[in-house]
Design a protein around this motif. Structure first.
Motif, mmCIF file in Angstrom:
data_model
loop_
_atom_site.group_PDB
_atom_site.id
_atom_site.type_symbol
_atom_site.label_atom_id
_atom_site.label_comp_id
_atom_site.label_asym_id
_atom_site.label_seq_id
_atom_site.Cartn_x
_atom_site.Cartn_y
_atom_site.Cartn_z
ATOM 1 N N THR A 274 1.898 3.028 1.521
ATOM 2 C CA THR A 274 1.168 1.835 1.081
ATOM 3 C C THR A 274 -0.271 1.806 1.604
ATOM 4 O OG1 THR A 274 2.013 0.568 2.965
ATOM 5 C CG2 THR A 274 3.244 0.410 0.906
ATOM 6 N N SER A 275 -0.679 2.841 2.318
ATOM 7 C CA SER A 275 -2.015 2.805 2.940
ATOM 8 C C SER A 275 -3.156 2.822 1.943
ATOM 9 C CB SER A 275 -2.205 3.987 3.878
ATOM 10 O OG SER A 275 -1.203 3.990 4.827
ATOM 11 N N ALA A 276 -2.906 3.409 0.760
ATOM 12 C CA ALA A 276 -3.994 3.504 -0.220
ATOM 13 C C ALA A 276 -4.031 2.296 -1.145
ATOM 14 C CB ALA A 276 -3.836 4.791 -1.035
ATOM 15 N N LEU A 277 -3.162 1.321 -0.887
ATOM 16 C CA LEU A 277 -3.031 0.195 -1.824
ATOM 17 C C LEU A 277 -3.790 -1.033 -1.356
ATOM 18 C CD1 LEU A 277 0.796 0.404 -2.555
ATOM 19 C CD2 LEU A 277 -1.084 1.479 -3.788
ATOM 20 N N ASP A 278 -4.254 -1.807 -2.318
ATOM 21 C CA ASP A 278 -4.827 -3.108 -1.984
ATOM 22 C C ASP A 278 -3.719 -3.976 -1.389
ATOM 23 O OD1 ASP A 278 -7.251 -2.387 -2.875
ATOM 24 O OD2 ASP A 278 -7.128 -3.415 -4.810
ATOM 25 N N PRO A 279 -4.079 -4.838 -0.443
ATOM 26 C CA PRO A 279 -3.064 -5.596 0.290
ATOM 27 C C PRO A 279 -2.057 -6.321 -0.614
ATOM 28 C CG PRO A 279 -5.241 -5.995 1.206
ATOM 29 C CD PRO A 279 -5.443 -5.109 0.029
ATOM 30 N N GLU A 280 -2.521 -6.888 -1.718
ATOM 31 C CA GLU A 280 -1.600 -7.691 -2.531
ATOM 32 C C GLU A 280 -0.577 -6.827 -3.277
ATOM 33 O OE1 GLU A 280 -4.813 -7.355 -3.065
ATOM 34 O OE2 GLU A 280 -5.234 -7.128 -5.207
ATOM 35 N N LEU A 281 -0.777 -5.519 -3.269
ATOM 36 C CA LEU A 281 0.149 -4.657 -4.003
ATOM 37 C C LEU A 281 1.176 -3.992 -3.087
ATOM 38 C CD1 LEU A 281 -2.484 -3.027 -6.345
ATOM 39 C CD2 LEU A 281 -0.862 -4.827 -6.905
ATOM 40 N N VAL A 282 0.994 -4.205 -1.778
ATOM 41 C CA VAL A 282 1.845 -3.530 -0.807
ATOM 42 C C VAL A 282 3.280 -4.043 -0.882
ATOM 43 C CG1 VAL A 282 2.256 -3.280 1.676
ATOM 44 C CG2 VAL A 282 -0.042 -2.942 0.747
ATOM 45 N N ALA A 283 3.437 -5.357 -1.035
ATOM 46 C CA ALA A 283 4.761 -5.967 -0.934
ATOM 47 C C ALA A 283 5.734 -5.421 -1.978
ATOM 48 C CB ALA A 283 4.642 -7.484 -1.063
ATOM 49 N N ASP A 284 5.265 -5.257 -3.223
ATOM 50 C CA ASP A 284 6.152 -4.761 -4.274
ATOM 51 C C ASP A 284 6.715 -3.392 -3.924
ATOM 52 O OD1 ASP A 284 5.984 -6.922 -5.912
ATOM 53 O OD2 ASP A 284 4.374 -6.097 -7.166
ATOM 54 N N VAL A 285 5.838 -2.537 -3.400
ATOM 55 C CA VAL A 285 6.269 -1.188 -3.050
ATOM 56 C C VAL A 285 7.270 -1.241 -1.893
ATOM 57 C CG1 VAL A 285 5.509 1.039 -2.154
ATOM 58 C CG2 VAL A 285 4.156 -0.128 -3.915
ATOM 59 N N LEU A 286 6.956 -2.034 -0.888
ATOM 60 C CA LEU A 286 7.867 -2.118 0.259
ATOM 61 C C LEU A 286 9.210 -2.723 -0.143
ATOM 62 C CD1 LEU A 286 5.498 -3.089 3.213
ATOM 63 C CD2 LEU A 286 6.297 -0.835 2.492
ATOM 64 N N ASN A 287 9.185 -3.690 -1.059
ATOM 65 C CA ASN A 287 10.456 -4.285 -1.506
ATOM 66 C C ASN A 287 11.333 -3.265 -2.214
ATOM 67 O OD1 ASN A 287 10.041 -6.766 -0.401
ATOM 68 N ND2 ASN A 287 9.033 -7.600 -2.240
ATOM 69 N N VAL A 288 10.696 -2.430 -3.023
ATOM 70 C CA VAL A 288 11.453 -1.374 -3.694
ATOM 71 C C VAL A 288 12.100 -0.462 -2.648
ATOM 72 C CG1 VAL A 288 11.147 0.765 -4.997
ATOM 73 C CG2 VAL A 288 10.208 -1.369 -5.885
ATOM 74 N N LEU A 289 11.333 -0.117 -1.635
ATOM 75 C CA LEU A 289 11.868 0.779 -0.595
ATOM 76 C C LEU A 289 12.978 0.100 0.211
ATOM 77 C CD1 LEU A 289 8.566 2.481 0.585
ATOM 78 C CD2 LEU A 289 10.401 3.491 -0.797
ATOM 79 N N ARG A 290 12.826 -1.188 0.456
ATOM 80 C CA ARG A 290 13.884 -1.924 1.160
ATOM 81 C C ARG A 290 15.180 -1.877 0.346
ATOM 82 N NH1 ARG A 290 9.688 -5.651 2.527
ATOM 83 N NH2 ARG A 290 9.429 -5.771 4.788
ATOM 84 N N ASP A 291 15.045 -2.075 -0.973
ATOM 85 C CA ASP A 291 16.226 -2.031 -1.844
ATOM 86 C C ASP A 291 16.897 -0.671 -1.794
ATOM 87 O OD1 ASP A 291 16.491 -4.566 -2.922
ATOM 88 O OD2 ASP A 291 14.774 -4.221 -4.251
ATOM 89 N N ILE A 292 16.083 0.364 -1.839
ATOM 90 C CA ILE A 292 16.645 1.715 -1.798
ATOM 91 C C ILE A 292 17.345 1.945 -0.470
ATOM 92 C CG2 ILE A 292 16.022 4.166 -1.759
ATOM 93 C CD1 ILE A 292 13.707 3.306 -3.739
#
Ligand SMILES: Nc1ncnc2c1ncn2[C@@H]1O[C@H](COP(=O)(O)OP(=O)(O)OP(=O)(O)O)[C@@H](O)[C@H]1O
Ligand SMILES: [Mg+2]
Lengths: 278, 275
Positions: free
Chosen positions: A198-216
């Motif tokens: 998530t380091s290359a992402l704008d802050p507001e886009l980080v959560a979606d990616v992390l949520n996907v990873l949490r689900d996995i």
């Protein structure tokens, strides 16, 4: 965008992660990695159990990326052996002696490992769906319709089912990274490597990616090696934290312990610095 | 002028077949050159030093010796050594293929090298074989950067075809010389020749520009067919090749992305994770 994905079966059981079972999934045995005179990893030993989620933290240049890249065979080891499920990754057995692995052998071990990169590394010559199906079709020999069906499930999982026909360039960074996650999972790796995804992402886009990873993390038993500066995320998904400094593990333990009462000075300093950054 | 035009209309049939010969020499040479460019270019990137050495030697030899001499060698010297190539046109096509193939090999090698490292690493992480990496990921991206320099070489090749008239081939230049000796109109004859070569070159450029637009659209950075009438390559350095996703750390909204030119897209950051 709200990410409330349905979870398809990822060929794994839908129970929480197994606890340690015998042979480690990943084992570093006195691993040495140098770049010129710069010794980045100096006889590093550690292992990760099947289904374990291990987060590597530590200051810049401490060797975290190097560890993941060695596992992904993107770098060559200088000394020591890396084992994946007991099988040497960097070396193969020839007449009882370990010799450097050739390409064909590497591919047999490498298929157990998948990686998601900081900069996504999607292929711009392929649309979203092709990015996800090309490797399963060509590398694993999955029939195309099966690969497509599976890819669609995975893209649904990452909340991008409606983007299959788009060019990756037309997606936001967060969406691109979620495609990259689906692409890595499509190869059904046993181990997933996540390097600051998530380091290359704008802050507001980080959560979606992390949520996907949490689900996995919640719904599969895939082994994960994670490098991240997102300490909440690390705390949520990890079984164990490894604190690195100058290529050595200076402290390790359960996330609760490391984040609440770190013993090592450098861990304390590092965590304080990371938290202040927020 | 009048005598020139009447002679021109009389020899129209000859000029037509000369045009066909010139086009055959150009296209035949280009096809052979394209094949050799890929073979030599890929060999020059081989892991094996012997393969690289062979490729480099061939490339340097055919770039370093004149096309004129190469053609004469094939046409006049080889038969002396007992190998006769069946037709003069075939000799010319082989000479063009070898010479321009050697230049093309450098284009292929350069374009492949310009694909960001992150793309190779993405392909390795999906466990693709070296061949699959090249075929599925690298070449489709490198191809776009090859088209403008290939276009330049193709035009050069066309402009080299008058050499054919020196080995008895009745190409356009040969016919223009016939026209000149029949009419005594030196200026008109050669002006006519200039115009015909220019038209041929422009047609080739249009075709190559269209090819480039299609290839770019495949990478999601099409500007449509708008740019095809320009003569100069839009992107002679192939720099925008880095436009891939490799370095694009920034957020691009769909609408915005559609308006971006390939140039702005090329402004990526450094390549893959931690390199
Ligand atoms: N390709 C390379 N060539 C030379 N030195 C390298 C290379 N890759 C890494 N290094 C060096 O190896 C060391 C460890 O780098 P690494 O990228 O693994 O650190 P890191 O822990 O991931 O840091 P960061 O948090 O900044 O990503 C650094 O000193 C770095 O300069
Ligand atoms: Mg790093």
């Amino acid at each position: 965008m709200a990410t409330e994905p349905k979870i398809p079966d990822l060929s794994e059981v839908d129970t929480p992660p197994n606890l340690p079972t015998g042979t480690p999934m990943v084992q570093f045995d006195k691993v040495v990695k140098r770049f010129g005179d710069n010794v980045v990893l100096d006889h590093l030993d550690f292992s990760v159990e099947q289904g374990e989620r291990v987060t590597l933290i530590g200051p810049s240049g401490s060797g975290k990326t190097t560890i993941l890249r060695l596992l992904m065979t993107l770098e060559r080891i200088n000394d020591g052996v890396i084992y994946v499920e007991g099988q040497p990754l960097s070396h193969m057995d020839r007449g009882g002696k370990l010799v450097p692995a050739n390409e064909r052998y590497l591919s047999t071990v490498r298929k157990k490992i998948g990686m998601v990169f900081q900069q996504f590394n999607l292929f711009p010559n392929m649309k979203v769906l092709e990015n996800v199906i090309e490797a399963p079709v060509h590398v694993l020999g999955v029939p195309k319709d099966e690969a497509v069906e599976r890819a669609k499930k995975l893209l649904d999982l990452v909340g991008l089912a409606d983007r299959v026909g788009q060019h990756p360039t037309s997606l936001s960074g967060g969406q691109q990274q979620r495609v990259a996650i689906a692409r890595a999972l499509a190869m059904q790796p046993d181990v997933l490597l996540l390097d600051e995804v998530t380091s290359a992402l704008d802050p507001e886009l980080v959560a979606d990616v992390l949520n996907v990873l949490r689900d996995i993390a919640r719904t599969t038993t895939i082994t994960m090696l994670i490098v991240t500066h997102e300490m909440h995320f690390a705390r949520d998904v990890s079984n164990r934290i490894l604190m690195f400094d100058k290529g050595r593990i200076v402290e390790e333990g359960a996330p609760d312990k490391i984040f609440s009462e770190p013993e090592n000075d450098r861990t304390q300093t590092f965590l304080r610095a990371v938290l202040e950054e927020r | 002028m009048g005598s020139f035009l009447s002679q021109l209309s009389q020899s129209w049939g000859n000029i037509g077949s000369a045009l066909v010969i010139t086009v055959e020499g150009t296209i035949g040479g280009a096809i052979l050159a394209l094949v050799l460019a890929f073979v030599l270019g890929l060999m020059a990137l081989s892991r094996f030093v012997v393969v690289r050495g062979v490729a480099r030697t061939i490339i340097e030899f055919f770039r370093g010796t004149s096309l004129y001499v190469q053609l004469f060698w094939l046409y006049f010297a080889l038969p002396v050594l007992g190998f006769k190539i069946s037709s003069a046109l075939l000799c010319a096509i082989i000479a063009f293929g070898l010479n321009f193939g050697a230049y093309g090999a450098e284009v292929v090698r350069g374009a492949i090298n310009a694909v960001p490292r992150a793309q190779w690493e993405g392909a390795i992480a999906l466990n693709m074989s070296p061949f699959q990496r090249m075929r599925l990921v690298i070449l489709p991206q490198a191809w776009v950067a090859m088209i403008p320099p290939f276009n330049n070489l193709l035009i050069q090749l066309l402009k080299s075809t008058p050499l054919m008239s020196l080995v008895t081939i009745a190409d356009l230049t040969f016919e223009a010389q016939q026209l000149r000796s029949a009419t005594g109109q030196t200026a008109w004859s050669y002006l006519f020749l200039l115009v015909v070569y220019f038209i041929l070159a422009y047609i080739l450029t249009l075709l190559m520009n269209a090819l480039e637009s299609v290839a770019k659209a495949r990478l999601g950075r099409g500007t449509g067919l708008r740019g095809i009438f320009r003569m100069r390559p839009a992107d002679p350095t192939g720099k925008s090749l880095g436009a891939g996703l490799a370095g694009a750390g920034t957020e691009i909204e769909p609408v915005e992305a559609a308006n971006l030119t390939s140039k702005t897209m090329g402004a990526g950051g450094p390549g893959g994770g931690g390199v």
